[in-house]
Structure formats: C-alpha cells, structure tokens
Design a protein around this motif. Sequence first.
Motif, PDB file in Angstrom:
ATOM      1  N   UNK A  43       0.816  -1.217   0.000  1.00 45.68           N
ATOM      2  CA  UNK A  43       0.000   0.000   0.000  1.00 45.68           C
ATOM      3  C   UNK A  43       0.850   1.268   0.000  1.00 45.68           C
ATOM      4  N   UNK A  44       1.898   1.292   0.823  1.00 47.09           N
ATOM      5  CA  UNK A  44       2.731   2.488   0.943  1.00 47.09           C
ATOM      6  C   UNK A  44       3.379   2.849  -0.395  1.00 47.09           C
ATOM      7  N   UNK A  50       1.817   5.290  -2.981  1.00 47.15           N
ATOM      8  CA  UNK A  50       1.622   6.665  -2.542  1.00 47.15           C
ATOM      9  C   UNK A  50       2.738   7.611  -2.969  1.00 47.15           C
ATOM     10  N   UNK A 109      -3.461  11.202   0.411  1.00 50.90           N
ATOM     11  CA  UNK A 109      -3.623   9.902   1.063  1.00 50.90           C
ATOM     12  C   UNK A 109      -4.967   9.288   0.672  1.00 50.90           C
ATOM     13  N   UNK A 110      -5.961  10.140   0.526  1.00 51.07           N
ATOM     14  CA  UNK A 110      -7.282   9.701   0.110  1.00 51.07           C
ATOM     15  C   UNK A 110      -7.553  10.224  -1.280  1.00 51.07           C
ATOM     16  N   UNK A 111      -8.310   9.565  -2.145  1.00 50.14           N
ATOM     17  CA  UNK A 111      -8.862   8.235  -1.944  1.00 50.14           C
ATOM     18  C   UNK A 111      -7.756   7.205  -1.692  1.00 50.14           C
ATOM     19  N   UNK A 112      -8.100   6.176  -0.938  1.00 50.63           N
ATOM     20  CA  UNK A 112      -7.144   5.122  -0.621  1.00 50.63           C
ATOM     21  C   UNK A 112      -6.939   4.222  -1.841  1.00 50.63           C
ATOM     22  N   UNK A 113      -5.936   3.387  -1.748  1.00 50.81           N
ATOM     23  CA  UNK A 113      -5.671   2.417  -2.812  1.00 50.81           C
ATOM     24  C   UNK A 113      -6.918   1.567  -3.065  1.00 50.81           C
ATOM     25  N   UNK A 114      -7.538   1.161  -1.995  1.00 53.73           N
ATOM     26  CA  UNK A 114      -8.741   0.323  -2.114  1.00 53.73           C
ATOM     27  C   UNK A 114      -9.840   1.070  -2.863  1.00 53.73           C
TER      28      UNK A 114
END
Lengths: 416, 416, 416, 416
Positions: free
Chosen positions: C27-28, C31, C95-100
């Motif tokens: 996830x990191x 970004x 940071x948002x939207x998140x990866x998901x």
Amino acid sequence: MQTPQQLRQHYQYVRQVSEQICAPLVTEDYQIQSIEETSPPKWHLAHVTWFFETFLLKLHSKDYQPFHPQFEILFNSYYETVGKLHPRPKRGLLARPTVKEVYAYRHTVDKAMDVLFDMLEQYPDDKIQSFIELGLNHEQQHQELMCMDIKHNFSVNPLKPAYRSDLPTSPVGNTFAVQWHEQTAGVYEVGHDGNGFAYDNEAPRHPQYVPEFKLANRLVTNGEYLAFIEDGGYQQVDLWLSDGWHHINQYGWQYPLYWQRDGQFWQEMTLGGLRLLNPHEPVSHVSYYEADAYARWAGKRLPTEAEVEIVLAGKPLQGNFFDQEHLHPQPATVDGQWFGDLWAWTATDYHPYPGFKPLEGSAGEYNGKFMCNQKVLRGGCCATSLDHMRVTYRNFFYPHERWAFTGIRMADNASK
Amino acid sequence: MQTPQQLRQHYQYVRQVSEQICAPLVTEDYQIQSIEETSPPKWHLAHVTWFFETFLLKLHSKDYQPFHPQFEILFNSYYETVGKLHPRPKRGLLARPTVKEVYAYRHTVDKAMDVLFDMLEQYPDDKIQSFIELGLNHEQQHQELMCMDIKHNFSVNPLKPAYRSDLPTSPVGNTFAVQWHEQTAGVYEVGHDGNGFAYDNEAPRHPQYVPEFKLANRLVTNGEYLAFIEDGGYQQVDLWLSDGWHHINQYGWQYPLYWQRDGQFWQEMTLGGLRLLNPHEPVSHVSYYEADAYARWAGKRLPTEAEVEIVLAGKPLQGNFFDQEHLHPQPATVDGQWFGDLWAWTATDYHPYPGFKPLEGSAGEYNGKFMCNQKVLRGGCCATSLDHMRVTYRNFFYPHERWAFTGIRMADNASK
Amino acid sequence: MQTPQQLRQHYQYVRQVSEQICAPLVTEDYQIQSIEETSPPKWHLAHVTWFFETFLLKLHSKDYQPFHPQFEILFNSYYETVGKLHPRPKRGLLARPTVKEVYAYRHTVDKAMDVLFDMLEQYPDDKIQSFIELGLNHEQQHQELMCMDIKHNFSVNPLKPAYRSDLPTSPVGNTFAVQWHEQTAGVYEVGHDGNGFAYDNEAPRHPQYVPEFKLANRLVTNGEYLAFIEDGGYQQVDLWLSDGWHHINQYGWQYPLYWQRDGQFWQEMTLGGLRLLNPHEPVSHVSYYEADAYARWAGKRLPTEAEVEIVLAGKPLQGNFFDQEHLHPQPATVDGQWFGDLWAWTATDYHPYPGFKPLEGSAGEYNGKFMCNQKVLRGGCCATSLDHMRVTYRNFFYPHERWAFTGIRMADNASK
Amino acid sequence: MQTPQQLRQHYQYVRQVSEQICAPLVTEDYQIQSIEETSPPKWHLAHVTWFFETFLLKLHSKDYQPFHPQFEILFNSYYETVGKLHPRPKRGLLARPTVKEVYAYRHTVDKAMDVLFDMLEQYPDDKIQSFIELGLNHEQQHQELMCMDIKHNFSVNPLKPAYRSDLPTSPVGNTFAVQWHEQTAGVYEVGHDGNGFAYDNEAPRHPQYVPEFKLANRLVTNGEYLAFIEDGGYQQVDLWLSDGWHHINQYGWQYPLYWQRDGQFWQEMTLGGLRLLNPHEPVSHVSYYEADAYARWAGKRLPTEAEVEIVLAGKPLQGNFFDQEHLHPQPATVDGQWFGDLWAWTATDYHPYPGFKPLEGSAGEYNGKFMCNQKVLRGGCCATSLDHMRVTYRNFFYPHERWAFTGIRMADNASK
C-alpha cells in the motif's frame, strides 16, 4: 537641543562629509549595487536628501518646489506609508538620474534648507528642529553604510581596486592579552534618558536585572580567529547554531567575508585594496553565526546588549572612528578597545524596550518594524562618526549578514 | 575574400559604428545590466575588442603586449576552452575598468591591428584574414545586441529616458492587407554555399524537401496583435504551447514586453523614449510562445526556416536596417516587408545542418554548442547593419526571450 | 478498426496489465511521488480510469453516475480545457482516496464500460470506438510510465528495495561489434499513413529529403559509456552543448542516473534492486545532453528521427519489450537491437509534421501543446507493450530528463 | 525522580498514546509529509523509538541487537553528532519500511526496554532513568506534533477528510469580556528550579526585573480576529513588522491558515473535518507576524515569556489538553483560559537563560542549537498531554510558522 544656528552648522558639516566620502569615486563607482543588501553610493546621496525634502521641505517650506516628481518613488528606502517604492534590489539599475543630477538635487535641497534655517532662526520650532536632527543622524548612519557598501562593491571586482590608496596599514606589533572587566549582579538602568538626541529604539530608560559577568576589554583578533579555523571550527557541527550550520554549508563559508588565500598567505580586501592579513587586528566581517561559534569554541559566550551598555557607560567615548580616517579596524592598545573599530555582535535579539513608543507618522517606520529576526550590535565602528555615537546606541543586522563592519567581543559568567 | 586593404577599411568602419552607437550614452549608462541576458554597453565594447586581441594579436602579432592581464577573464563571453570567465550575471558589477579605460583598450587594439594590416598587405594570409572577417561580423552582431540591451536598460528606469531624442516617429498611415507569396512543393537547396562570408552554422548548403506553402509579405502589426489580446488571447489555454502557458502565467504576461497602458491609451517604450503605440507598426518584443499563440489564434502558423529562406532568396536585400537609423520597426509599405524591421520567429529549432562542421579551436564554440532549446529567427532587424545580413543568416533565441527585436510573420499551408 | 468484440477483449487485457504491474506493490508504495516529473502508482491507476470516465462514460453512457464528484479535479493530468487540475507536484500528498477506493473506482468504471460495449455491439460507432482505442493506448503509455516511476520511487529509498525480486539478471557475455546499416540519400515518406491506430502527432505521412547516412545496429553499452567517463568526458567542456554543460555542473552529474560506486565496483539500481553493472547491457537513464556529448566524444552523432524511422521500417517489430518481463535492457545479440530495450534519443526536436492537425476537443491537448523544448525518442523500451509499438511512434522528453528508460544509438554521415 | 516501577508504567502509558493517536489512520495516511516542516506519522512513530534504541538500548542493554542497520540514518531527526541523516524534506518518500514494519520496530524496542526495566529494578541508575524520562517527554512532544502534522496532511487534500469524525463541535455560546490580571513591578525568579523533570532550556532559575503589566485571562477569539480582518488589517502596512509584511505579501496571506470562505460563510479545517467557524473559539494557526499585527491593531502588545510565566505560576494547571480529547481549542469560560487550547506566542526570542548549560553529548543538541531566529510560546495546547505540561515549559517556532496549534494572548503596560 541644538539652537538653529548650531543646527545649521551641524547640517553643513554632516552634508559635506557625505560628499567627502564619495570624493575618491569615479562616476562608474557611484552606480554599483553588488548585493541586494547594499545600495549604490549615488542612491545613498539622493536618499538622505530625499529625507530632508520629504519630511521637512515639503511640509514646512511653503515655496519649495520638489526637484523632480518621481524622486519620491526612486529614493524612498522603506517608508511604505509615504507611498510607492522602487524595488530595493534594483537600485543599481538606475543610470539616470546621473551622478551630476544627484549632486544638483543635493545642492538644491541644501539651498532650500538654508532658507528653512533662516526661518527657524526667527521662529524656532522644536518639532522641526528635532526632525532636522533626525535627518542628520539618518545621513550619518548612511555614511557608515556607504563605507561598507563601497567596500563590498570594490571587493567583487576581480581587479580588487583600492577605494583609497592613501590609507595607512596598521603596525604589525603584538596582541595584548585580554583583560576582563568584572561587574557585580544587580538591577541596572539601561537605555536612553531623553537628554540629547537618541533614536526612538533606545528609549525608554528602564531597570534590568543583570547577573554578575565579565567582559573582554578588546575585540577578538584575526590571529585568534585563525586558530579557530585551523582547529576545524567550520567543520565541527556542535559549535554551531542550527541555522548557522545550514547557512555556512549552503554558502560554503570557510572564513570571514573578505579573506582569501594566496598559497601560504592570507590576504584581506580592505578599503585600501588587497592587503596581507594582520593577525593583531580585530577579525572583521563575520556573521553572528560565526561570532557565536567562535565564542563556544573559546569556552566563552557573546555578551548581552545590557552587559555591553553597563560597561561602556563607564568608559570614555573614544576609539577608532571615521574621524581617525583609518576606515579599517586597528590593533587594540594596552588601554583597551571599548568603542569604535567594529560593531560587536551581542546575543540580544533586537526588540522593543518595555514601554517603547515609535515616533509618530512615517518616521515611526524608522526602527520599530525591524524588531524581529535581527541581533543588536554595540559600540560603533571605524566608519562611524564620533559625534554620531552614544553609549545607548543600538545597531542591528540579520545574523547571516557580513558586509557590515562587524566584530566579536567575548563575555563570560563570573563564576568561572 | 576581401583584400587586406578592403579589410582594413571594413575594420575601421565597423569599429567606428560601435562607438557611434555609444555616443548618446552618459558614463552611467555604460554600466547597466538590467537582466541576466543583457550586458552593459561597456562590456560589449571591451568584449569585441578582446576577440581581436585574443584570436589575432596574441597569436599573430609577435610584439603585442596584452593591454591588461585580467581582461582575458573579464571580457571573455563564453569561450570556455579559452579559460576562466567572469560570471555572466555579474557583468554589471564591474565599475572598473572605467569607460575611459575601455576606450583606451579599444584604441590600443586598433593601433595594433593597424600594424597587423600592414603586415597582411605585405604577406596576405587567408586564415588570418578570415578570422578578422569573423571578428568584424562578431562585432556587428554585438552592435545589434547593444541596441537591444540599451533599450532594455533604459526601459527599467521609471524615468523612461530616451536613448536618442532625435529619432523620428513613424507615420500613422494605414495597414496594407497581407499578400501571400505562394511556393510550390519540391526539393530545395538551403544554406550557405561558401561564396563570401557566412557563419559556420549556415553551412553546408543541402537539399530539403519542402511542401507547398504560403508566406505573408509583411509582419504582423500592433493593431492585429491588439485584436488577439482583446479577444482574450492571453486567457485561452488552447492557444498556447504548454511551456508557454506556464511561462505567461508565472510571469503574469498580458502583452508584449514594452507595452504599458495609460488609461485608454497604449504606450510603448522605444529607443526614442515612451511613445504612443502605432497600430500600423509591426508588433515587436514578443516571445516565441506569444508568436505561436497568435498564429494559432489567427488560424495560420509560423513558417519554418527553410520556407523563409526559399522566399527571401528571391527578394532584393533591402529594408529597415540599422543604416536607416530608425532603430524601430516601421509600418510595411505596399512593396512588402521581407528583410529588416524585426527578426521573425520561425517554427524551426536551432539545429546543425546535415554535415555541419564547427570551426576549429575555440571559435568552434561560436555557434554549435547553442544548438539546443532555441528557435531560429530570420530576416534581420532595424538594429542589424545591412552589410551584415544574408539570406542564409540564422539568428537564435530561447522561446521565452523578448528583449531582442523580435516579430511575427505568418505562414500557411497551400491547401487552405 | 477493431470490432466492438475485439475492442472489449483488448480493453480487458490492457486494464488487467495495469493491475498486474501494481501487484508487487504494498500500500505504501502506491503513494510515492519521488520527483515532480513522476506520479504515484495510485494516481496513474486512477488517472487512466478518469480518461474513460470523462471522455466516454460521461458523454456516451446516459445512466452513468460519476464515481466521485471531485475525481475530475484530482485525476485530470493536463487537460486544461476540461477544467481545474490538482497541482502536479502535489499528487503524492493525496492519502485519500485510498488504494482500495481507487481499485473500486477502476472496477466501477470497468463495469460501466462493459455496458457501453454491449451498446456498441448493437450500435457500432466509429467515433466512440476510436476514442476507446485512444484510451487504451493512453493507459499503455501510462503503464510504461508506471514502471519508470516505480523504479525512481524505489531508487530514492536508502534501503534500495527491489520492486520484483524474481527478475533474472542478464548474462555476462560479450559485446558484439557495431554493424552499420547504410542508407542512400533520397526523398522518403515518413509518418503514419492512417491505417490502424496512431497518435495524431505521427501524421500526416509526408515526404522528407534525407542525405546518405549510417545507423548502428545496437545501442551504446555500459562498457562503452564507462570508457567515455574514464576519458574525462564529464570534464571536457568542448564535448557538451552549452545548456548541457551548465546542467551537469549545476547538479553535479558524473555518471548515469542509477549508477553508484562501491569502492572498485559500479552498481546500478534496477527494478530488481541494486545490481552489479553489466558492461554488455545498453547504458540507460542518460539525458539527451549526455547522449549528445557521448556521440561527439565517439566521433559520431545522434540520428534524426527520420533516419531511425526509415531504417526501422525495414526491420521486424520485435525486441526486449514489457512482454518479455525483463523490465531491464538486455545485451544486444548478433541479430541487432532495433526495437525495445531503451527509447533512443534522436537529434530531432519534437515538432508538428507539415499539415499536422490535433484531435478535436480536449483530446487535442494530448500531444500538440508539448511540441516545444523536447526531443523525440524512438523505438520503444523494455517497459513498452509490444502491441503498443509502431515504426512511426514518437516519444518525447525534455533534454535534461533521465528517469525514463532512455538510451543512445549512434549515427554517422555516409562520407566517413 | 520516578522509581523504575513508576517509570515502566509511565513508559507503557506514553508509548500506548502514540499508537492511539494513529488508530484512526489508514495505511496511506501514515505516509504523508505535506510540507517540509511536518513529518509523516510513520516517521514520528519510528523516530521516537529510535531515540530509545540509540540512547538507551545500544548503550545499556548489552545483548540488544539493532532492529535494522540503516534505521539509525532513516530515523535520526537532527542529532548531527550521532551521524548521517536522511534529508528532512524527503521523509515522505520512504515507502519502506512499511507501517507494519515500523510497528514491529516499536514492539521489538518495547520488549527490550522491558528487559532494561527489569535490570533497573534490580540496579537502579539515575542517569539511565533520567534518560528514559527524557525519551518519554520527547515522545510526548512528538505526539503533539503528530496531531499538528496530521491536521496539515489532511488539510491539503481537496476532499477535506476528517481525521476523526467523532469529535464534538464546541457550543455556540458567547464570548466573555477579557479580564486583566494585573501584576506589580519587581525582580521575579523565573525558570525551572530542578525539582522534577524539565528540559535543559528551562534552567537555571534566575532573577529578572519585570515592570508592572497586565495580562488577558483568555485568548483572542475568531470573532475578534475577524474584526481585525474586516478592518483591513492585512492591508495596513503600519500594523506589520517589516519581515511580516513581506511574508504575507509574498504568500498572499489574508486570514489564518485553515480558514476558507464559502460565499458568506467562513469555514475552518479541523481534525474533525471542515466546520463552520465558531466566533467564540480562540483564533488558531496564526503566525507570530499575524499575532503581533493583531496586537498592534488592538492597541495592546504580546506578552514576554517572563510575564506569562509569572502569572501562570499562580494558576491551577488545568485546561483543554490532549486528555480532554477535543483536539481543538474551545471557547473560554468565565473562569479564564490560562493553560491549554493553544500555544500563545510571546514577544520573547528563544534564547539561553543566563548560565544555561546544554545536556552532555548528543542530547545537548536537543534545544540549545535552535536558540536563534525563533519565538517562545507558552501554555500548552489541546494536543499537549496534561502530564507533559509545566509552568516553565518553553516551546518555540519560527515567526512565520502556522501549522502548529498557535494562538494569541494580549498583554498591556500597566500605565494605560
């Protein structure tokens, strides 16, 4: 307060000194602004004149016609309440008015001031007279700056020309051991008491508790500073303030501003041209960061401005000033070195004294608005006129600045 | 190639023109460098002299003593293979050598060149003579730049002084409709064929396929450009190259460099001072980005350098040059406007012609190393000497630059 | 043109590749934006989706509800005519939207596209289908960029993590001698003829005169480039374009972007982590300035884009592409190295072909507005999908950029 | 000093709070560094752990194996005497170690600390225990910063996400009139006396003469600050320090950092997301320049740090702290507002107290080297843990900084 007659004489003296400072310059020299912080000599000559025109002639001489409608913008330094300003970093781009026209501006204003003095002799006016006094002190402050700026302007030229080739070099004698003035703790009165001229930032006189301390009777020398350099002072991070460490690394500083090395020998740019570095002279053109790091290395500290003022108050007001015409710091003598030579950095941030009141109107911009991010310096320098100096005088520069005649005086806590 | 006698005469003529350009200046004007891209007139005068000293006298005049040991550093422009350079943005900080000393430098070199000409009359030497020819063309190029730089230097002064107050204004007549030169497709030879002087970047002459096209017989006028502005041209993102859009927004550009508005009226800074904008004159001092956006708005395009060269090759070499002493672009006449007035931006990037060979030695730095990120301009301008112009001449500037005498010529595809 | 059925399949394939590229990321990693030129993988995934949402679903799927009202601003790259943009250098701060959520966005759009494909199967529409084709090529272009950006993101981390630890290293064989493809002079047709997909910037096909030339059958290797370095290439001013010389000195460049030295050994950061430098692999991640300087040092030159296209047109479209899953350039084989491995810098500035017409509407911003200050690169690289490549494909970067998979191919004039 | 048992409990409590602060974050949030002054939450979590590892475990736990050899570089903040540092502005570019790995790092260190506590229970050691105490205070300081940094990270996202959606809004009551605490002149003792924990910069306790003064019993409110804005406060040059005037104009500041306007309504970004501005809450996130200008506009002044300390010494240590879980300043009540809510700017420059001695070794870098160019703030804020606060606590920021929880408290001279 000076009488109108005295003031007229003072006016003539001060105005003449500015022109005397410029006498060795050729026309091209008047034009240079080597860094943003400095101003071209031509600009100084016009700006100090603008001060008299704007704050005296336009207000109090009813027949006075402004010399040129745009000079108000061109030669305003930072009085934003007066109106628009020519951007500071672009002062060196003004070929016109010419040097000749600036002198004509000066002399027109001088004549108009003469008429104003006639009026004052008949109808004295404290407010006007005190503003003239302010204008004269303002011009004297710029005389100091002119010397500093000219030095920098000449230094950036690879030809390393001498501003004056007739300046004597100092004797290569020896350095006297520091003697420490010791002062007991107590509540002291500091600041100006209102008798005679002072800037608004020197008042009001107020009590301050000062712990026991010691103050060196002379400035740090080139030789002493060289020992700091040779000991790796510029490479030891723990000697430096954080902002200072970043600054010296960003700009690659490894020695004072005007030093350069020629093989084995250190040379120094002076108003008399490039010279061999005399280890007995006080080290000059160092930033606050360097002064502070040196002090830490030496196991001492920089004095506060109150400490310097308390000690200076008991010393005769004499030293190596502009009047001595060295235009360069001189080795200390056995009698000590309390005034003149170099403005000594203090550890005190430039701040308003308790109860400080700025002057009314635009003159209120003279000092107060600079009371942030700068450090106070004390004692005058070799480019300061003796009659411009006072025990309570507070000069101020940003901690990274080096083009002024700055130096280092050590202090210490008494317990040591 | 010119005989030594002709060359001597040419030398005297060209050298005298540089001094004639500076005649209206006062000493202070010689000193100004208003932006990094420009140089002080004093520097130009010395630099073109340095060229003769470095590439001719030092190499071929055995008794010649360099005028000053450090002038090599001070007045080298960009010949990095010759040695150290004084940093370009700091040319304006050199008060010394003085203007007078620079003239003395010039005259010393002129005298030494005279001796060299004596020698050449006895022993002609093609290589030396062609280097002198290069030096003269170099000086003429700097004469153009001096006019451009002086204009900029005067423009940044809020007093808006006139460089020459005797320059006539152009007639306020009317603008002739554009006539389009039509050219059929084909393989054309472009570039210089080696007969007579040319810079290395104009050679070799080589074939190039060029599709059918049309080329306007005059430059775009102030009036036409104003219509673009009033149509919101500077606010319509789809008219602009991406780099151009960022540039005009970063710097807040809304009109050409020297325009300013006084209420209803547009004014323009010129070498004759501030003037009303004449809508019939060609629009000048625009960047490539602005020229390109204007063309897109007008439904046309900028020409390639080959297109311009092909057309110019069939036109008489005449127009509004330095020799006409307007020093300002003039309205086009019914005969068209093919040469002079303004360097017209082309869509072509400055690149080496196929088989390009730079000159040997340091002179090889003259052109080749700039062949990246710049655009070619064609046709000469009102500050170009007529005898310096050729059909194959390639000038070049960065696409954001505006202080040069630049203008816009429209082209179009034939099919339209 | 592909049928709707074929297009649906192509869509599913391309969309899946983007997610496959991201599969090794945590996830990191999604970004990070290590420099202004790169974008976080998360942003790429969303931006290519935004393209389908904005140019297809919003216009042609009448029941489609935008996934999120602000994604239009967040994931627009540079289509200024579409509306406001999130500033490019700040893409890494979202940071948002998140990866998901970004994956949810992708899948929502994929489903809606599926419905659009149903419609197209019933009512085929050339315009819509060609826009989908553009969207797929756009996503493939971003797949390349994702590989390049991920490589840079990982490289700035002192831990030097591997993006994929399963990538094989290339054999340490030997370097084949260059063979030169020779081409006679003539008028050649270059550019895309309109059969099949191509970007607008590849058209129209047009004749161009090209002199006789030679082109190397493989890229310059690490070993060859090292010889340039060891010969002091980075210190010889006469090898460099002026802008290049200033650039390498300002940034202290002494070798390609991903090289580093460990005592005697050269190492190189790769998508497989830090590796020993294989001298037989092509040198990668060099700027145009370095490619040009190398060529001058080698006594050769960089090819023009026409030269490359003419030669490539006669070669089979095969090589080390994304499909081979090396994700790193490989040593050339005896058969030559014409496509893939690294985008080869050409000497040609990115410019519109004669008669170039950008796409209508916002898609017209795709290419045309970048036609200034950039250089064309040809041939594809190890991160390019094979089915995305064409002989006429024009890639472009600024001459100082190095984070892309760039390399060097030599050309020469035939006469030598 | 705390016993080893108490210290172990304190350790567990403090360490747990850091993780509690991060509980509402998703993985992506841990990664963001929105401006150079802030750090990613992940970095904070690791850095405070590095402190225990470096200054305790590596020195005093003989079996301790460093968790990762490169963490020393990655998570050192500014202890230059410890060794190399990862550049501060690039903390947000470290995707690895992952959030999960950072938590593993924390827990490994926690376990090793547990063993160290076992040892200390057997063999208490004042020096080690006081270093643990320093480490805990260090972590609490970073907890404050984490709240401030998270707020900024969320604020730069156009989606304006809420860090915690469960934070209550403050009541829209009314603003109580300021009551003035009056203090007589005298020599007061200020600074920490050495009983209990304090940072080195709070010592030694020393006498200071303070003139008669008045201090407001609450902070300036949003409503009061809005009156300043509506009166044209940001446009009146005479209200501003020179450096402040240039700063607000360079950056276009017209209101506090987190304010924005939606038509008629003012909104404010908070840790609970975007909210309507409550005029009764204290104004927050203003720079020193704004605080100083407001005070001048209001006819008052900012207090010195001594004035604040003298008054706070007589008030109960209570207020709106981290423990209240508002994470936002609250309207003052009739009882006054002396501690908590917002760090109040003082007029005092951050400087060493007379006789100041930094800690020995690398811990000496904790405070002393920042004593230049910064201003002292007093009183704690809504993100400060109550058990971290003391009357003598000196916080410090640069005068232009606004991302911290800063506010304004008025002082006045008694004579008025």
